[in-house]
Design an enzyme around this catalytic site. Sequence first.
Site, PDB file in Angstrom:
ATOM      1  N   PRO A 172       0.957  -1.282   0.004  1.00  0.00           N
ATOM      2  CG  PRO A 172      -0.202  -0.832   1.931  1.00  0.00           C
ATOM      3  CD  PRO A 172       0.189  -1.753   0.840  1.00  0.00           C
ATOM      4  CG  ASN A 173      -0.533   4.254   1.120  1.00  0.00           C
ATOM      5  OD1 ASN A 173      -1.390   5.280   1.110  1.00  0.00           O
ATOM      6  ND2 ASN A 173      -0.645   3.943   1.984  1.00  0.00           N
ATOM      7  NE  ARG A 233       0.827  13.616  -2.767  1.00  0.00           N
ATOM      8  CZ  ARG A 233       0.080  14.142  -3.379  1.00  0.00           C
ATOM      9  NH1 ARG A 233       1.022  14.296  -4.047  1.00  0.00           N
ATOM     10  NH2 ARG A 233      -1.688  14.069  -3.488  1.00  0.00           N
ATOM     11  CE1 TYR A 260       9.173   5.023   2.960  1.00  0.00           C
ATOM     12  CE2 TYR A 260       7.078   7.270   2.675  1.00  0.00           C
ATOM     13  CZ  TYR A 260       7.786   6.105   3.455  1.00  0.00           C
ATOM     14  OH  TYR A 260       7.739   5.268   4.631  1.00  0.00           O
ATOM     15  CG  ASN A 284       8.646  -1.278  -0.188  1.00  0.00           C
ATOM     16  OD1 ASN A 284       7.663  -2.768   1.297  1.00  0.00           O
ATOM     17  ND2 ASN A 284       8.613  -0.916   0.051  1.00  0.00           N
ATOM     18  CB  ALA A 341       1.779   0.233   6.335  1.00  0.00           C
ATOM     19  CD  GLU A 378      10.949  -7.653   5.404  1.00  0.00           C
ATOM     20  OE1 GLU A 378      11.284  -8.696   6.367  1.00  0.00           O
ATOM     21  OE2 GLU A 378       9.748  -6.627   5.941  1.00  0.00           O
ATOM     22  CG  HIS A 384      10.908  -2.460   4.893  1.00  0.00           C
ATOM     23  ND1 HIS A 384      10.088  -2.003   4.863  1.00  0.00           N
ATOM     24  CD2 HIS A 384      11.468  -3.444   5.380  1.00  0.00           C
ATOM     25  CE1 HIS A 384       9.060  -3.026   5.391  1.00  0.00           C
ATOM     26  NE2 HIS A 384      10.224  -4.324   6.133  1.00  0.00           N
ATOM     27  CB  ILE A 385      12.274   2.532   0.133  1.00  0.00           C
ATOM     28  CG1 ILE A 385      11.819   1.887  -0.900  1.00  0.00           C
ATOM     29  CG2 ILE A 385      12.602   3.588  -0.056  1.00  0.00           C
ATOM     30  CD1 ILE A 385      10.434   2.639  -1.511  1.00  0.00           C
ATOM     31  CB  SER A 386      12.672   4.868   4.801  1.00  0.00           C
ATOM     32  OG  SER A 386      11.569   3.352   5.418  1.00  0.00           O
ATOM     33  NE  ARG A 397      10.264   6.627   8.922  1.00  0.00           N
ATOM     34  CZ  ARG A 397       8.935   5.558   7.586  1.00  0.00           C
ATOM     35  NH1 ARG A 397       9.141   4.841   6.449  1.00  0.00           N
ATOM     36  NH2 ARG A 397       8.453   5.846   7.383  1.00  0.00           N
ATOM     37  NE  ARG A 404       6.668   4.014   9.860  1.00  0.00           N
ATOM     38  CZ  ARG A 404       5.543   4.553   9.845  1.00  0.00           C
ATOM     39  NH1 ARG A 404       5.224   3.068   7.910  1.00  0.00           N
ATOM     40  NH2 ARG A 404       5.478   5.064   8.987  1.00  0.00           N
TER      41      ARG A 404
END
Length: 145
Positions: free
Chosen positions: A10-11, A18, A23, A74, A77, A98, A100-102, A107, A111
């Site tokens: 998602p997103n 954004r 990201y 990825n 959330a 797996e 994750h960009i961040s 964070r 997360r």
Amino acid sequence: MKPIFVLNGPNLNLLGLRQPEIYGQETLADVVAGLSGLAVELGLAVECMQSNHEGQLVDWIQSARGAAAGIIINPGAYSHTSVAILDALNVFEGVVLEVHISNIHKREAFRHHSFVSGRAEGVIAGFGTEGYLLALRRMASLLKR
Ligand code: CA2
């Protein structure tokens, strides 16, 4: 050789549009183009998919059974919430990586845990969108063994 499924949750369709401070500037289309080019170089094929819906991701993971050599995912959330995605990955017989960009560990505390990490051969976090390319290179070397 069966293709590698690259699944985004998602997103992630909003990449580059954004929150570039978290990201980065690359769009999802840029990521897909980069992966497709690298796949040719590595002698692999990629099928890239994105959905905002948990059930759709579960359906794609189920469809990878017997049809894909590996999954780069990825889960967005859903990483932090989805036992359904973990269960689907546990039934898949191929390699799971797996991304994750961040850096999820830098964070918010919610997360820091990913259900998917317990199934993944490896996890890349905090390398920006370059992480997808690194994961594909790793997938190529794991599949050669
Ligand atoms: O760092 C990652 O790749 C994440 O999986 C991204 C998820 C987040 O919930 C995870 O904790 C870490 C969020 C994806 C949202 O993507 C956006 C991209 C651009 C603009 C807004 C959201």
